[in-house]
Design an enzyme around this catalytic site. Structure first.
Site: not given
Ligand code: DGL
Length: 272
Positions: A11-12, A43-44, A74, A76, A153, A187-189
């Site tokens: 993941d990012s 990364y997003g 991820c 993204t 976060e 998205c992961t979060h």
């Molecule tokens: N892990 C990214 C996603 O799931 C979220 C955080 C990022 O922007 O890198 O898209």
């Protein structure tokens, strides 16, 4: 390739640990090697070229560790670089888009599906394209929610928090008004906000968690390719990051939902 080799998940940053949490339930016998690009997150909001370059570096690191499968946890990366990764990798690959879109297509009753993710994910229309391939009659409503990542976060995840509720209302009112009955957390979060999102969207809207669906789909791929680990002992994941691991324990606990026994190592991702 031996079935005892690990699954490589990347993941990012550390958000992908929300997927690792699901993997540890769905595939407890599998060893996970996780790479979080904490030195270059997020990364997003980056360009397609940069995200693709980073994704290939991340996978080269995992392949060097002899993983039997690669999972882009991820949203993204899966959206922007997924097709290229899949075509070039020499081991089975999945991102989160296909399994999650497939699950959403089965859950919706009225064919109105919402998708939320980072700006890059929504800009790629990855979910929309996939869902409309599964059923051209679907109505897809997309919304980038860039403030959700920093909220999570910084620990703003409580369903009663006024700031959390306000940001959710701001982003999701339109989707609610469209009458969606299924919402992809792309998205992961976002699974960490699922209680608060559910409170706002109401009981009639089913939330689809990409980490869980991807873990279930990965199990299917491994079974089909006779790569499931038959050794029944529970495995401890191994973690790698590209920035200092100092804060790892606290942040990881947030996404994993518990403290986990772990070893975390910093690597130089630029050399891959
Ligand atoms: N892990 C990214 C996603 O799931 C979220 C955080 C990022 O922007 O890198 O898209």
């Amino acid at each position: 390739m031996s079935s005892e080799n690990a699954i490589g998940v990347f993941d990012s940053g550390l958000g992908g640990l929300s997927a690792v949490k699901e993997f540890s339930h769905v595939l407890p016998n599998e060893k996970i090697i996780y790479f979080g690009d904490t030195g270059r997150v997020p990364y997003g909001n980056r360009s397609r070229d940069t995200i693709t370059k980073y994704a290939f570096q991340d996978t080269r690191f995992l392949l060097e560790n002899n993983v039997k499968m690669i999972v882009a946890a991820c949203g993204t990366v899966s959206s922007v670089a997924g097709a290229e990764l899949e075509s070039k990798l020499c081991v089975p690959y999945t991102g989160v888009v296909n399994p999650t879109a497939f699950a959403a297509a089965h859950k919706t009753k009225n064919g109105k599906i919402g998708v939320i993710g980072t700006a890059a994910t929504i800009g790629s229309h990855s979910y929309k394209l996939r869902l409309q391939k599964l059923n051209p009659e679907f109505n897809i409503f997309e919304m980038a929610c860039p403030l959700f990542v920093p909220l999570v976060e910084n620990g703003f995840i409580c369903r009663d928090d006024q700031i959390v509720r306000l940001v959710i209302r701001r982003y999701l009112s339109e989707l609610k008004d469209e009458g969606i009955d299924t919402l992809i957390l792309g998205c992961t979060h976002y699974p960490l906000l699922s209680e608060a999102i559910s409170d706002f969207m109401g009981e009639g809207v089913t939330l689809v968690d990409s980490g869980y669906e991807t873990a279930v789909y990965s199990a299917k791929i491994l079974r089909e390719q006779a790569l499931l680990n038959e050794d029944k002992t529970e495995k401890t994941p191994e973690f790698f990051v590209s920035d200092t691991p100092d804060d790892f324990k606290n942040v990881a606990g947030l996404f994993l939902g518990r403290d986990m026994e772990h070893r975390v190592t910093q690597i130089d991702i630029e050399q891959y």
